[in-house]
Design a protein around this motif. Structure first.
Motif, PDB file in Angstrom:
ATOM      1  N   UNK A   1       0.846  -1.204   0.000  1.00 57.31           N
ATOM      2  CA  UNK A   1       0.000   0.000   0.000  1.00 57.31           C
ATOM      3  C   UNK A   1       0.875   1.245   0.000  1.00 57.31           C
ATOM      4  N   UNK A   2       0.434   2.295  -0.708  1.00 58.00           N
ATOM      5  CA  UNK A   2       1.256   3.502  -0.796  1.00 58.00           C
ATOM      6  C   UNK A   2       1.421   4.171   0.566  1.00 58.00           C
TER       7      UNK A   2
ATOM      8  N   UNK B   1       0.346   4.086   7.977  1.00 56.05           N
ATOM      9  CA  UNK B   1      -0.663   3.316   8.711  1.00 56.05           C
ATOM     10  C   UNK B   1      -0.032   2.406   9.763  1.00 56.05           C
ATOM     11  N   UNK B   2       1.050   1.729   9.395  1.00 54.73           N
ATOM     12  CA  UNK B   2       1.647   0.777  10.336  1.00 54.73           C
ATOM     13  C   UNK B   2       2.273   1.512  11.518  1.00 54.73           C
TER      14      UNK B   2
END
Ligand code: FES
Length: 205
Positions: free
Chosen positions: A114-115, A120-121
């Motif tokens: 994912x870009x 996010x992580x």
């Protein structure tokens, strides 16, 4: 090196009253000579320039882009999402979590391709441990835990380093950046170091 203890007394650093008086007199004479008090235009221009100083800070901050608003407070986690083991990339089942082990998990649907994976992580990574229920000191944690399995954010509440060290006997985790230590059996309470808050738990989401 000599092992004889030596004390070097510090000299007073304040100026003597005579020196202070001389400085003040020189300052007053300089101001009178420059005619600053009479030159209203110069004085007003100086005050005007000073009043604009805070504005430069605002302009600089605006150049850093739009404010993050709530984006830093929200993660991908939502009710019903499965936990994915970050090592195996398989869904994490309760029987996979052994007492004394530390497992890292991410939300279902997040892919390393994912870009915005890193963004996010950095917010959603979890650490999962199983603690014997009788060892869990925090009552709320005991309520939301599942058979002693608890999940906390992996991100240190000091300045956001990822946690990596877990001591299974004490249930303490240590942040490698500035050594903040948290007790996962007691609501991830801070027991040492500069962190100001416990880890965010899945039970408090
Ligand atoms: S980032 Fe964890 S102690 Fe500083």
């Amino acid at each position: 090196m000599s092992d004889v203890e030596v004390a070097d007394e510090r000299h007073p650093i304040a100026a003597s009253p005579e020196v202070k008086a001389k400085v003040m007199a020189d300052f007053a004479a300089g101001a009178a000579e420059s005619g600053m008090g009479r030159r209203k235009l110069i004085r007003n221009t100086m005050f005007g320039a000073l009043s604009l100083v805070p504005l430069s800070g605002i302009v600089l901050l605006r150049d850093m882009g739009p404010l993050p608003e709530k984006k830093l407070r929200t993660t991908m986690w939502a009710k019903g999402l499965q936990l994915i083991n970050m090592n195996t990339h398989e869904p994490l089942r309760p029987e996979d979590v052994a007492v004394g082990s530390l497992t890292f998990a991410m939300p279902e649907g997040l892919s390393e391709h994912d870009h915005d994976f890193q963004t996010q992580i950095a917010k959603a990574a979890l650490m999962i441990v199983r603690i014997q229920p009788e060892d869990i000191k925090d009552k709320r944690e005991l309520e939301w835990s599942h058979e002693g399995i608890v999940a906390f954010s992996k991100i240190c509440t000091h300045v956001g380093c990822p946690i990596s060290l877990y001591e299974q006997q004490t249930h303490h985790v240590l942040c490698p950046c500035h050594q903040s230590t948290f007790d996962l059996s007691d609501g991830a309470r801070v027991i040492f170091g500069p962190a100001g808050h416990p880890f965010r738990s899945c039970g408090s989401a």
